[in-house]
Design an enzyme around this catalytic site. Structure first.
Site, PDB file in Angstrom:
ATOM      1  N   ASP A 172       0.183   1.184  12.767  1.00 24.51           N
ATOM      2  CA  ASP A 172       0.397  -0.223  12.619  1.00 24.51           C
ATOM      3  C   ASP A 172       0.634  -0.992  13.792  1.00 24.51           C
ATOM      4  O   ASP A 172       0.729  -2.391  13.265  1.00 24.51           O
ATOM      5  CB  ASP A 172       1.855  -0.256  11.619  1.00 24.51           C
ATOM      6  CG  ASP A 172       1.399   0.284  10.083  1.00 24.51           C
ATOM      7  OD1 ASP A 172       0.306   0.156   9.867  1.00 24.51           O
ATOM      8  OD2 ASP A 172       2.346   0.841   9.658  1.00 24.51           O
TER       9      ASP A 172
ATOM     10  N   GLY B 180       0.692  -1.108  -0.026  1.00 29.64           N
ATOM     11  CA  GLY B 180      -0.027   0.094  -0.081  1.00 29.64           C
ATOM     12  C   GLY B 180       0.989   1.218  -0.079  1.00 29.64           C
ATOM     13  O   GLY B 180       0.632   2.202  -0.673  1.00 29.64           O
TER      14      GLY B 180
END
Length: 436
Positions: free
Chosen positions: A319, A94
């Site tokens: 994350d 991504g």
């Protein structure tokens, strides 16, 4: 790698390991090296699948990319991108696809971007919207807002862009496009997101203005600035270091040190949160590498307590919430994680998958639209096979949990771990873990 991977309750973990190279900086070193004139040498590059896909893309855009030895790469840029001969396949990356679209948008070229089935499900308009405002054209080849998409770049105009949600990917894509736009491109962030792009642009010779607005900041970049190849030393990735450190915190009797971890204050929210939870976490040998502060972090088994995680930390550790949730399962009391709706549009819906996986392992979890609440205890039953939806962080987080749970924990599709952390299983087993 097998179709399933299992972690079993382990005896005390111990040892010193080195964190893999930071993924964010690895992507950026390849992309900026390809945009620059001359040679860029990179040391400590993360050789995971995501970064390798970016390296192939940079080569397709006209740079020469050579692997010299483990972690050492050489990029010879031609001062810009050219039209590639084939589709740019970004795999599961991504970060790679969004930054590459920003970089490519500034050049008079046409390129089609695609990825694997997981990446095809991720929204792209957060990046293509502002790039289109600058003058780039996007033709959606299947579904709108989803890959594959064809980009036509060049003749960009600078933009003043105000972000509603802090995103380093969006900011970076706009700044990379702004390098070849007419005028001064400005990005205003409501909260501070990771600043690797700004730091690395300066290392390649660009002038980047940063005005601190308190919680957020305003970044400005004048178009038409050339980049010159340079040397990049990539420090250890704090997002990857989190996994062996988490194991050290939750497996009784453990003491684990991870060397060379980046300590950029916009990336250390997880470590601050663990310390708030009572973690015995210490940092030694602080130094600088590649323009970033680094240090050696030691985690010792700790009696953790649940806390309310400050929402302001979300941008610095988005994350890391999956591994935080796994460690929260062993904390006495309630850990509240809110303001993290961004987790739902990562490689997977990470809130839903972590909640489902933890519940399957006997942990009480309350899911909310923008977060979740974990009620932990010193003993976690385990004994589940967790569905990962091809998400490497979901897989690694549950495997770490399995090292301290009462019964083994398995994950499906473990091959995706190689996207960000090749060598994960060998590292954990080398510390004394039982994974296989």
């Amino acid at each position: 790698m097998p179709s399933q991977l299992t972690a079993r309750r382990s005896t005390a973990l111990s040892g010193r390991v080195r964190a893999p190279g930071d993924k964010s900086m690895s992507h950026r070193s390849m992309i900026l090296g390809g945009m620059a004139s001359g040679v860029t040498e990179v040391e400590g590059l993360l050789e995971g699948d995501d970064v390798l896909a970016t390296a192939r893309a940079v080569q397709a855009f006209g740079a020469r990319v050579d692997r010299l030895e483990d972690g050492r790469w050489r990029v010879e840029g031609a001062g810009g991108f050219r039209t590639p001969r084939s589709v740019i396949d970004c795999g599961n990356a991504g970060t790679g696809v969004r930054l590459l679209m920003g970089a490519a948008a500034g050049y008079p070229l046409t390129a089609t971007f695609d990825g694997d089935q997981s990446l095809r499900k991720r929204p792209m308009k957060r990046v293509t919207g502002p790039l289109a405002d600058m003058g780039a054209r996007f033709d959606w080849l299947a579904a709108e807002d989803r890959l594959p998409v064809a980009l036509t770049g060049g003749a960009l105009k600078a933009v003043d862009y105000v972000q509603t949600v802090a995103s380093a990917q969006v900011k970076s894509a706009i700044l990379l496009a702004g390098l070849n736009a007419e005028g001064v491109t400005t990005v205003v962030e409501p909260e501070k997101s990771r600043d690797h792009t700004e730091r690395m642009l300066r290392a390649f010779g660009a002038e980047v203005g940063v005005q601190d607005n308190g919680e957020g900041w305003t970044i400005s970049l004048r178009g038409g600035q050339p980049l010159t190849g340079t040397f990049v030393a990539v420090p250890g990735d704090p997002s990857s270091a989190a996994f062996p450190l988490a194991a050290g915190l939750i497996v009784p009797g453990s003491e684990v040190t991870v060397e060379g971890v980046m300590l950029n204050p916009l990336r250390t929210g997880l470590f601050d949160t663990w310390i708030d939870m009572g973690a015995d976490l210490t940092i030694a040998n602080r130094r600088n590498a590649g323009g970033e502060a680094v240090g050696d972090i030691t985690a010792r088994h700790s009696k953790l307590k649940g806390i309310v995680v400050p929402e302001a930390r979300a941008a610095s550790m988005i994350d890391e919430y999956p591994i935080l949730a796994a460690t929260a399962a062993f904390a006495e009391g309630v850990t509240v994680m809110r303001g993290v709706g961004e987790m739902r549009v990562k490689e997977s819906d990470r809130i839903a998958l972590m909640a489902a996986g933890l519940r399957a392992c006997g942990v009480k979890v309350e899911e909310e639209p923008e977060g979740f609440i974990v009620t932990g205890s010193a003993s976690v039953p385990g004994g589940a096979t967790v569905h990962t939806a091809h998400d490497h962080r979901i897989a690694m987080s549950h495997l770490v949990l399995g090292l301290a749970a009462q019964e083994p924990v398995s994950v499906d599709e473990p091959g995706m771990i190689a996207t960000s952390f090749p060598g994960f299983v060998d590292m954990m087993n080398g510390l004394g873990g039982e994974m296989g």
